[in-house]
Design a protein around this motif. Structure first.
Motif, PDB file in Angstrom:
ATOM      1  N   TRP A 121       0.828  -1.208   0.000  1.00 15.19           N
ATOM      2  CA  TRP A 121       0.000   0.000   0.000  1.00 15.19           C
ATOM      3  C   TRP A 121       0.862   1.257   0.000  1.00 15.19           C
ATOM      4  O   TRP A 121       0.603   2.193  -0.757  1.00 15.19           O
ATOM      5  CB  TRP A 121      -0.900  -0.046   1.239  1.00 15.19           C
ATOM      6  CG  TRP A 121      -1.871   1.067   1.366  1.00 15.19           C
ATOM      7  CD1 TRP A 121      -2.729   1.526   0.417  1.00 15.19           C
ATOM      8  CD2 TRP A 121      -2.085   1.872   2.527  1.00 15.19           C
ATOM      9  NE1 TRP A 121      -3.488   2.569   0.916  1.00 15.19           N
ATOM     10  CE2 TRP A 121      -3.118   2.795   2.210  1.00 15.19           C
ATOM     11  CE3 TRP A 121      -1.541   1.892   3.816  1.00 15.19           C
ATOM     12  CZ2 TRP A 121      -3.578   3.735   3.130  1.00 15.19           C
ATOM     13  CZ3 TRP A 121      -2.010   2.819   4.729  1.00 15.19           C
ATOM     14  CH2 TRP A 121      -3.013   3.731   4.384  1.00 15.19           C
ATOM     15  N   LEU A 122       1.917   1.285   0.815  1.00 18.10           N
ATOM     16  CA  LEU A 122       2.759   2.478   0.883  1.00 18.10           C
ATOM     17  C   LEU A 122       3.570   2.676  -0.385  1.00 18.10           C
ATOM     18  O   LEU A 122       3.882   3.814  -0.749  1.00 18.10           O
ATOM     19  CB  LEU A 122       3.693   2.389   2.099  1.00 18.10           C
ATOM     20  CG  LEU A 122       3.027   2.577   3.462  1.00 18.10           C
ATOM     21  CD1 LEU A 122       4.050   2.455   4.573  1.00 18.10           C
ATOM     22  CD2 LEU A 122       2.325   3.935   3.538  1.00 18.10           C
ATOM     23  N   ALA A 123       3.917   1.582  -1.084  1.00 13.29           N
ATOM     24  CA  ALA A 123       4.614   1.732  -2.361  1.00 13.29           C
ATOM     25  C   ALA A 123       3.728   2.458  -3.361  1.00 13.29           C
ATOM     26  O   ALA A 123       4.195   3.288  -4.152  1.00 13.29           O
ATOM     27  CB  ALA A 123       5.019   0.370  -2.902  1.00 13.29           C
ATOM     28  N   VAL A 124       2.441   2.158  -3.322  1.00 13.65           N
ATOM     29  CA  VAL A 124       1.495   2.812  -4.227  1.00 13.65           C
ATOM     30  C   VAL A 124       1.299   4.274  -3.831  1.00 13.65           C
ATOM     31  O   VAL A 124       1.351   5.178  -4.673  1.00 13.65           O
ATOM     32  CB  VAL A 124       0.144   2.071  -4.231  1.00 13.65           C
ATOM     33  CG1 VAL A 124      -0.852   2.784  -5.139  1.00 13.65           C
ATOM     34  CG2 VAL A 124       0.323   0.632  -4.687  1.00 13.65           C
ATOM     35  N   THR A 125       1.065   4.543  -2.547  1.00 12.34           N
ATOM     36  CA  THR A 125       0.811   5.925  -2.128  1.00 12.34           C
ATOM     37  C   THR A 125       2.063   6.791  -2.273  1.00 12.34           C
ATOM     38  O   THR A 125       1.945   7.981  -2.592  1.00 12.34           O
ATOM     39  CB  THR A 125       0.308   5.973  -0.671  1.00 12.34           C
ATOM     40  OG1 THR A 125       1.268   5.347   0.198  1.00 12.34           O
ATOM     41  CG2 THR A 125      -1.027   5.257  -0.537  1.00 12.34           C
ATOM     42  N   ASP A 126       3.244   6.219  -2.072  1.00 14.55           N
ATOM     43  CA  ASP A 126       4.474   6.983  -2.294  1.00 14.55           C
ATOM     44  C   ASP A 126       4.592   7.409  -3.756  1.00 14.55           C
ATOM     45  O   ASP A 126       5.074   8.499  -4.063  1.00 14.55           O
ATOM     46  CB  ASP A 126       5.700   6.153  -1.907  1.00 14.55           C
ATOM     47  CG  ASP A 126       5.972   6.161  -0.419  1.00 14.55           C
ATOM     48  OD1 ASP A 126       5.333   6.936   0.305  1.00 14.55           O
ATOM     49  OD2 ASP A 126       6.829   5.371   0.037  1.00 14.55           O
ATOM     50  N   PHE A 127       4.155   6.520  -4.660  1.00 17.43           N
ATOM     51  CA  PHE A 127       4.261   6.833  -6.089  1.00 17.43           C
ATOM     52  C   PHE A 127       3.283   7.919  -6.498  1.00 17.43           C
ATOM     53  O   PHE A 127       3.626   8.828  -7.265  1.00 17.43           O
ATOM     54  CB  PHE A 127       4.024   5.567  -6.922  1.00 17.43           C
ATOM     55  CG  PHE A 127       4.124   5.805  -8.402  1.00 17.43           C
ATOM     56  CD1 PHE A 127       5.357   5.918  -9.019  1.00 17.43           C
ATOM     57  CD2 PHE A 127       2.980   5.938  -9.176  1.00 17.43           C
ATOM     58  CE1 PHE A 127       5.455   6.160 -10.390  1.00 17.43           C
ATOM     59  CE2 PHE A 127       3.064   6.175 -10.542  1.00 17.43           C
ATOM     60  CZ  PHE A 127       4.305   6.279 -11.152  1.00 17.43           C
ATOM     61  N   ILE A 128       2.049   7.865  -5.997  1.00 17.28           N
ATOM     62  CA  ILE A 128       1.038   8.815  -6.471  1.00 17.28           C
ATOM     63  C   ILE A 128       1.090  10.160  -5.760  1.00 17.28           C
ATOM     64  O   ILE A 128       0.566  11.148  -6.283  1.00 17.28           O
ATOM     65  CB  ILE A 128      -0.386   8.233  -6.347  1.00 17.28           C
ATOM     66  CG1 ILE A 128      -0.798   8.120  -4.874  1.00 17.28           C
ATOM     67  CG2 ILE A 128      -0.510   6.903  -7.067  1.00 17.28           C
ATOM     68  CD1 ILE A 128      -2.275   7.856  -4.682  1.00 17.28           C
ATOM     69  N   ALA A 129       1.721  10.227  -4.580  1.00 15.39           N
ATOM     70  CA  ALA A 129       1.695  11.474  -3.800  1.00 15.39           C
ATOM     71  C   ALA A 129       2.151  12.702  -4.598  1.00 15.39           C
ATOM     72  O   ALA A 129       1.493  13.746  -4.560  1.00 15.39           O
ATOM     73  CB  ALA A 129       2.530  11.313  -2.529  1.00 15.39           C
ATOM     74  N   PRO A 130       3.270  12.625  -5.371  1.00 14.28           N
ATOM     75  CA  PRO A 130       3.681  13.820  -6.117  1.00 14.28           C
ATOM     76  C   PRO A 130       2.787  14.129  -7.313  1.00 14.28           C
ATOM     77  O   PRO A 130       2.890  15.214  -7.889  1.00 14.28           O
ATOM     78  CB  PRO A 130       5.103  13.456  -6.595  1.00 14.28           C
ATOM     79  CG  PRO A 130       5.496  12.249  -5.826  1.00 14.28           C
ATOM     80  CD  PRO A 130       4.240  11.526  -5.496  1.00 14.28           C
ATOM     81  N   LEU A 131       1.930  13.178  -7.704  1.00 11.54           N
ATOM     82  CA  LEU A 131       1.097  13.362  -8.891  1.00 11.54           C
ATOM     83  C   LEU A 131      -0.212  14.068  -8.575  1.00 11.54           C
ATOM     84  O   LEU A 131      -0.910  14.521  -9.482  1.00 11.54           O
ATOM     85  CB  LEU A 131       0.779  11.997  -9.527  1.00 11.54           C
ATOM     86  CG  LEU A 131       1.939  11.018  -9.687  1.00 11.54           C
ATOM     87  CD1 LEU A 131       1.448   9.746 -10.359  1.00 11.54           C
ATOM     88  CD2 LEU A 131       3.079  11.641 -10.469  1.00 11.54           C
ATOM     89  N   VAL A 132      -0.559  14.161  -7.295  1.00 14.98           N
ATOM     90  CA  VAL A 132      -1.881  14.646  -6.897  1.00 14.98           C
ATOM     91  C   VAL A 132      -2.004  16.171  -6.846  1.00 14.98           C
ATOM     92  O   VAL A 132      -3.027  16.722  -7.271  1.00 14.98           O
ATOM     93  CB  VAL A 132      -2.265  14.029  -5.537  1.00 14.98           C
ATOM     94  CG1 VAL A 132      -3.559  14.647  -5.000  1.00 14.98           C
ATOM     95  CG2 VAL A 132      -2.410  12.519  -5.667  1.00 14.98           C
ATOM     96  N   PRO A 133      -1.007  16.918  -6.335  1.00 12.20           N
ATOM     97  CA  PRO A 133      -1.225  18.351  -6.099  1.00 12.20           C
ATOM     98  C   PRO A 133      -1.637  19.173  -7.315  1.00 12.20           C
ATOM     99  O   PRO A 133      -2.461  20.083  -7.188  1.00 12.20           O
ATOM    100  CB  PRO A 133       0.119  18.825  -5.534  1.00 12.20           C
ATOM    101  CG  PRO A 133       0.686  17.619  -4.868  1.00 12.20           C
ATOM    102  CD  PRO A 133       0.281  16.483  -5.755  1.00 12.20           C
TER     103      PRO A 133
END
Length: 260
Positions: A121-133
């Motif tokens: 789960w954290l591998a996925v959220t780490d990847f998408i975090a910079p894509l969201v803002p």
């Protein structure tokens, strides 16, 4: 003093079909997610993200945003009303979406995606975090175009009158959120995620950064008229952002201890 330009909420109209600016902002957010995702995957090839997986991530994320955003609005902002009018819970065309609910919906969607693809789960959220803002920035620009979610009355030199609301000078709070939660948070996370970080650290940075910037911006935003300001003069958005900051701090400490 500035006056809101009073944009036509309909960007394109062809006969009975109308495309609204807010819908275009959502489309822009989805496009930015895919484009940035591909760039992010290329600069971290060791993570093994493919273009198809990024497209699938978007599908899961859209479902999480819509379902979570609506349920979050129902539960966080108007639970008594929707308990009395349950049939209106699905009436999303009447408006009513909450970021914090959409955020929780995305977390659940990313957990499901991780289970399906064998990623943590954290591998996925780490990847998408910079894509969201930048997607959030597009949404706030949609709010500004619509002249909604206006700021509090103020006398600052850059105050703006929103004629569709009243004739009082107000903070252009949508632009504050566009700049803070959108552009600034993107720049920080894009830089921070450029190098390998302990698992969970980028996600923690998103939680802390968004929570802090949202709390700051909310001081200029008019609270919902059906809620007003809550305990200690804080808005609902500020109260919902506090757990994000605390969770981010706890996650950062955990990631630092378990960096190996």
């Amino acid at each position: 003093m500035f006056v809101h330009p009073q944009f036509d909420p309909i960007a394109i109209a062809v006969g009975p079909l109308a495309v609204r600016w807010y819908g275009l902002m959502y489309l822009l957010a989805f496009i930015l997610f895919v484009v940035l995702g591909r760039i992010h995957a290329r600069r971290q090839p060791e993570t093994g993200w493919s273009a198809q997986q990024i497209d699938d991530l978007l599908f899961y994320g859209v479902l999480g945003v819509i379902l979570g955003g609506r349920l979050g609005y129902v539960l966080f902002y108007k639970p008594a009303y929707y308990l009395a009018h349950p049939a209106e819970i699905l009436a999303v065309w009447q408006g009513g979406m909450a970021f914090h609910g959409g955020f929780l919906g995305v977390l659940v969607a990313m957990w499901l995606f991780g289970r399906r693809t064998g990623r943590s789960w954290l591998a996925v959220t780490d990847f998408i975090a910079p894509l969201v803002p930048l997607g959030l920035a597009a949404g706030r620009m949609g709010n500004f175009i619509n002249g909604e979610l206006v700021g509090r009355v103020t006398d600052v030199p850059w105050a703006m009158i929103f004629p569709q609301v009243d004739g009082l000078p107000r903070h252009p709070s949508q632009l504050y959120q566009f700049a803070l939660e959108g552009l600034t948070l993107f720049a920080l996370l894009w830089w921070f995620s450029a190098k390998p970080r302990p698992r969970g650290m980028v996600s923690a940075a998103f939680l802390i950064g968004y929570g802090v910037f949202r709390i700051i911006a909310e001081f200029g935003r008019e609270p919902d008229d059906f809620l007003g300001l809550l305990t200690f003069g804080m808005s609902m958005g500020q109260w919902l952002s506090l757990p994000m900051i605390l969770a981010g701090i706890a996650m950062a400490a955990w990631a630092q201890r378990n960096r190996a």
